[in-house]
Design a protein around this motif. Structure first.
Motif, PDB file in Angstrom:
ATOM      1  N   LYS A 431      54.050  15.227 -48.713  1.00 13.02           N
ATOM      2  CA  LYS A 431      54.664  13.936 -49.097  1.00 13.02           C
ATOM      3  C   LYS A 431      56.176  14.108 -49.197  1.00 13.02           C
ATOM      4  N   PRO A 432      56.964  13.175 -48.621  1.00 10.30           N
ATOM      5  CA  PRO A 432      58.410  13.248 -48.865  1.00 10.30           C
ATOM      6  C   PRO A 432      58.718  12.775 -50.280  1.00 10.30           C
ATOM      7  N   VAL A 433      59.434  13.582 -51.047  1.00 12.87           N
ATOM      8  CA  VAL A 433      59.787  13.184 -52.413  1.00 12.87           C
ATOM      9  C   VAL A 433      61.299  13.263 -52.557  1.00 12.87           C
ATOM     10  N   ALA A 434      61.896  12.174 -53.043  1.00 13.65           N
ATOM     11  CA  ALA A 434      63.359  12.130 -53.123  1.00 13.65           C
ATOM     12  C   ALA A 434      63.838  12.669 -54.455  1.00 13.65           C
ATOM     13  N   SER A 435      64.755  13.643 -54.385  1.00 16.17           N
ATOM     14  CA  SER A 435      65.517  14.011 -55.587  1.00 16.17           C
ATOM     15  C   SER A 435      66.957  14.072 -55.097  1.00 16.17           C
ATOM     16  N   THR A 436      67.565  15.265 -55.120  1.00 20.90           N
ATOM     17  CA  THR A 436      68.902  15.337 -54.536  1.00 20.90           C
ATOM     18  C   THR A 436      68.810  15.132 -53.024  1.00 20.90           C
ATOM     19  N   THR A 437      67.727  15.638 -52.432  1.00 20.57           N
ATOM     20  CA  THR A 437      67.455  15.383 -51.014  1.00 20.57           C
ATOM     21  C   THR A 437      66.018  14.876 -50.918  1.00 20.57           C
ATOM     22  N   VAL A 438      65.603  14.473 -49.711  1.00 19.57           N
ATOM     23  CA  VAL A 438      64.200  14.089 -49.551  1.00 19.57           C
ATOM     24  C   VAL A 438      63.431  15.343 -49.159  1.00 19.57           C
ATOM     25  N   ARG A 439      62.638  15.891 -50.104  1.00 21.90           N
ATOM     26  CA  ARG A 439      61.980  17.191 -49.934  1.00 21.90           C
ATOM     27  C   ARG A 439      60.518  17.017 -49.537  1.00 21.90           C
ATOM     28  N   PRO A 440      59.993  17.961 -48.738  1.00 23.05           N
ATOM     29  CA  PRO A 440      58.558  17.911 -48.460  1.00 23.05           C
ATOM     30  C   PRO A 440      57.772  18.516 -49.616  1.00 23.05           C
ATOM     31  N   HIS A 441      56.953  17.686 -50.256  1.00 24.43           N
ATOM     32  CA  HIS A 441      56.170  18.124 -51.407  1.00 24.43           C
ATOM     33  C   HIS A 441      54.812  18.599 -50.912  1.00 24.43           C
ATOM     34  N   HIS A 442      54.273  19.682 -51.483  1.00 26.25           N
ATOM     35  CA  HIS A 442      52.983  20.259 -51.070  1.00 26.25           C
ATOM     36  C   HIS A 442      53.033  20.794 -49.652  1.00 26.25           C
ATOM     37  N   LEU A 443      54.158  21.285 -49.202  1.00 27.70           N
ATOM     38  CA  LEU A 443      54.204  21.838 -47.835  1.00 27.70           C
ATOM     39  C   LEU A 443      54.028  23.352 -47.910  1.00 27.70           C
ATOM     40  N   THR A 444      52.846  23.784 -47.530  1.00 25.99           N
ATOM     41  CA  THR A 444      52.542  25.218 -47.561  1.00 25.99           C
ATOM     42  C   THR A 444      52.269  25.669 -46.134  1.00 25.99           C
ATOM     43  N   ILE A 445      52.829  26.810 -45.777  1.00 30.50           N
ATOM     44  CA  ILE A 445      52.713  27.305 -44.401  1.00 30.50           C
ATOM     45  C   ILE A 445      52.119  28.718 -44.454  1.00 30.50           C
ATOM     46  N   THR A 446      51.229  29.002 -43.520  1.00 30.07           N
ATOM     47  CA  THR A 446      50.684  30.359 -43.424  1.00 30.07           C
ATOM     48  C   THR A 446      51.283  31.053 -42.204  1.00 30.07           C
ATOM     49  N   PRO A 447      51.953  32.205 -42.412  1.00 34.37           N
ATOM     50  CA  PRO A 447      52.482  32.930 -41.256  1.00 34.37           C
ATOM     51  C   PRO A 447      51.462  33.940 -40.730  1.00 34.37           C
ATOM     52  N   ARG A 448      51.308  34.017 -39.439  1.00 27.70           N
ATOM     53  CA  ARG A 448      50.452  35.033 -38.802  1.00 27.70           C
ATOM     54  C   ARG A 448      51.330  35.826 -37.847  1.00 27.70           C
ATOM     55  N   ALA A 449      51.264  37.146 -37.963  1.00 25.78           N
ATOM     56  CA  ALA A 449      52.150  37.971 -37.121  1.00 25.78           C
ATOM     57  C   ALA A 449      51.798  37.766 -35.646  1.00 25.78           C
ATOM     58  N   ARG A 450      52.820  37.606 -34.837  1.00 24.88           N
ATOM     59  CA  ARG A 450      52.567  37.449 -33.390  1.00 24.88           C
ATOM     60  C   ARG A 450      52.092  38.788 -32.819  1.00 24.88           C
ATOM     61  N   THR A 451      51.156  38.690 -31.913  1.00 23.26           N
ATOM     62  CA  THR A 451      50.641  39.934 -31.321  1.00 23.26           C
ATOM     63  C   THR A 451      51.152  40.111 -29.892  1.00 23.26           C
ATOM     64  N   THR A 452      51.779  39.048 -29.350  1.00 23.61           N
ATOM     65  CA  THR A 452      52.357  39.182 -28.007  1.00 23.61           C
ATOM     66  C   THR A 452      53.801  38.712 -28.064  1.00 23.61           C
ATOM     67  N   GLY A 453      54.576  39.019 -27.020  1.00 22.44           N
ATOM     68  CA  GLY A 453      55.967  38.573 -26.935  1.00 22.44           C
ATOM     69  C   GLY A 453      56.911  39.674 -27.341  1.00 22.44           C
ATOM     70  N   PRO A 454      58.207  39.558 -26.945  1.00 21.22           N
ATOM     71  CA  PRO A 454      59.153  40.654 -27.181  1.00 21.22           C
ATOM     72  C   PRO A 454      59.420  40.955 -28.653  1.00 21.22           C
ATOM     73  N   GLY A 455      59.215  39.948 -29.556  1.00 23.31           N
ATOM     74  CA  GLY A 455      59.508  40.210 -30.972  1.00 23.31           C
ATOM     75  C   GLY A 455      58.262  40.595 -31.756  1.00 23.31           C
TER      76      GLY A 455
END
Ligand code: HEM
Length: 457
Positions: A431-455
């Motif tokens: 949800k966008p929630v406005a305070s000093t800026t409009v922040r994404p509320h409840h935004l959770t991200i899961t990172p998975r390590a890349r297994t291919t590519g140069p990095g």
């Protein structure tokens, strides 16, 4: 001094619906910020809203917004209740002063934030970003806005003070800035009665501000005593001179500028990046295109300013983030005289606001404005009028941190997508929630390590 167009016979300025006793439109502005701002366009080029009993004239038309910020800016200064309250927090920093004082500070500070000066700090900024991003753990979700605030604060502290700031001090800066960011909108915009009842929050805010000023004061003293010890932009600030007069800044002036800059860095760039991760993680095609460009351009090497300049599609994604999810949504001015604007007469000494959100979602300029579409910004897409895209403002008060922000955001997206695949963690709707800026509320991200590519690990 009256503006030339103030003589025209004026139209009545409409008042937005939903004006509540004592609150005015404050409830709608805080609880349904984006819908409320969107609704204001229907009233015409200028509409009056009330925060408590304080009237604010909101300019909704892109061309009128451009006039307020550029050709008629002499009638629209910083000030009024919001500007004066900001000055109580940030002192006489460049964002809160007017006239010759403002022009002087811009002459001194602008060269320290121009493209080539910021490009020279790309490597230290990248190391700061990498330091955090490489600490993420496979499959362990993170709260995106808070994490991106940390990444951006780390990048800015490194740019401002050089790469040698001790970790506990960086941590302390971060905590102080979070406390300040939580309170700044309340302290500047909320009706004064609402502020008076928030005793504990005010006390915490005042303590954080005093501590921030104390740290900056000691950094200035150390830098004066031993100029070699100061690093980054801060060292340049201590030595900077007004090119017209040859005068430098006083310690008090440097302190106010540093507080202003840290205050502006505390939330806006992190919020923008959190929205970027949101869009990248939930749009597999966008993620694939960004990743493929980063792999091709950077080839697993650390990105420098040269590589960043070639990240064309990634820049389109961030440009669209700054349009659709631009963190700034309402900035105010104070009229120095009665001003005619688009057939309306705005009285002298009135609060006027412009809104990135309103301009950036105008369907006449951006078809289907609620659709997130980076392709709008590809080189062969129809051109957008310069004044209809203003995430960093326009004119003489345009953001001093713009070059830093673009560089830091590009770097961060490049660093992240080279190593990690991003997955939305769909526990609750974002949800966008406005305070000093409009922040994404409840935004959770899961990172998975890349297994291919140069990095890939
Ligand atoms: C994504 C990040 C950022 C966004 C969206 C943003 C946005 C803006 C906007 C819209 C303005 C103009 C406000 C107005 O018209 O009243 C502004 C001014 C300003 N910004 Fe930023 N900003 C960002 C990051 C930064 C950073 C990192 C710095 C640190 C140097 C900074 C420093 C300033 C200053 C000092 C001003 C006042 C300029 C003046 O009044 O002359 N900003 N910013």
């Amino acid at each position: 001094m009256t503006s030339p167009t103030a003589q025209e016979s004026p139209r009545l300025i409409p008042v937005a619906r939903g004006n509540l006793p004592a609150l005015g439109h404050a409830y709608h502005l805080w609880r349904h910020t984006l819908e409320f701002l969107d609704s204001l366009r229907a009233y015409g080029g200028v509409v009056r809203i009330n925060i408590g009993t304080l009237p604010i004239y909101v300019v909704t038309d892109p061309e009128l917004t451009r006039r307020v910020l550029t050709s008629e800016s002499r009638y629209f200064e910083t000030g009024g209740r919001m500007g004066d309250n900001l000055a109580l927090i940030f002192g006489s920093g460049v964002g809160t002063i007017n006239g010759e004082g403002h022009r002087r500070q811009r002459r001194i500070l602008q060269p320290l934030f121009n493209r080539s000066y910021i490009a020279a700090h790309t490597d230290v900024m990248r190391d700061a970003v990498r330091g955090r991003v490489s600490g993420w753990r496979e499959g362990v979700p993170f709260e995106a806005a808070a994490e991106m605030d940390r990444v951006m604060v780390a990048a800015f502290l490194t740019t401002l003070f050089g790469p040698t700031l001790p970790a506990p001090r960086e941590e302390e800066f971060y905590r102080l800035l979070r406390t300040l960011m939580k309170g700044v909108m309340r302290k500047t915009v909320a009706p004064s009665w609402a502020n008076r009842v928030m005793v504990t929050a005010n006390r915490e805010f005042d303590r954080a501000l005093a501590r921030l000023r104390q740290i900056i004061g000691s950094l200035i003293r150390e830098g004066r005593e031993n100029p070699g010890a100061a690093g980054g932009v801060f060292r340049a600030m201590l030595a900077a001179r007004d090119p017209d007069t040859g005068e430098g800044m006083t310690d008090a002036q440097i302190a106010d500028e540093a507080v202003t800059m840290l205050g502006t860095t505390g939330e806006a760039p992190g919020t923008a990046l959190a929205w970027a991760l949101h869009e990248i993680s939930r749009n597999p095609d966008i993620q694939r295109r960004v990743r493929s460009e980063v792999d091709t351009v950077c080839g697993g090497r650390p990105a420098s300013s040269v590589e960043l300049a070639s990240l064309e599609y990634t820049r389109c994604v961030l440009t669209e983030v700054m349009r659709h999810h631009g963190p700034g949504y309402l900035f105010t001015r104070w009229t120095t005289a009665p001003v005619g604007l688009g057939g309306y007469l705005i009285p002298a000494h009135a609060n006027v606001a412009y809104s990135q959100y309103i301009v950036h979602h105008d369907p006449a300029v951006f078809p289907d404005p609620q659709r997130f579409d980076p392709d709008r910004w590809l080189p062969d897409a129809p051109a957008v009028p310069r004044s209809s895209y203003l995430p960093f403002g326009l004119g003489s008060r345009q953001c001093l941190g713009e070059n830093f922000s673009w560089t830091a955001m590009l770097l961060t997206v490049a660093e992240i997508t080279a190593r990690w695949d991003l997955h939305p963690h769909r526990s609750r709707p974002v949800k966008p929630v406005a305070s000093t800026t409009v922040r994404p509320h409840h935004l959770t991200i899961t990172p998975r390590a890349r297994t291919t590519g140069p990095g890939a690990a």
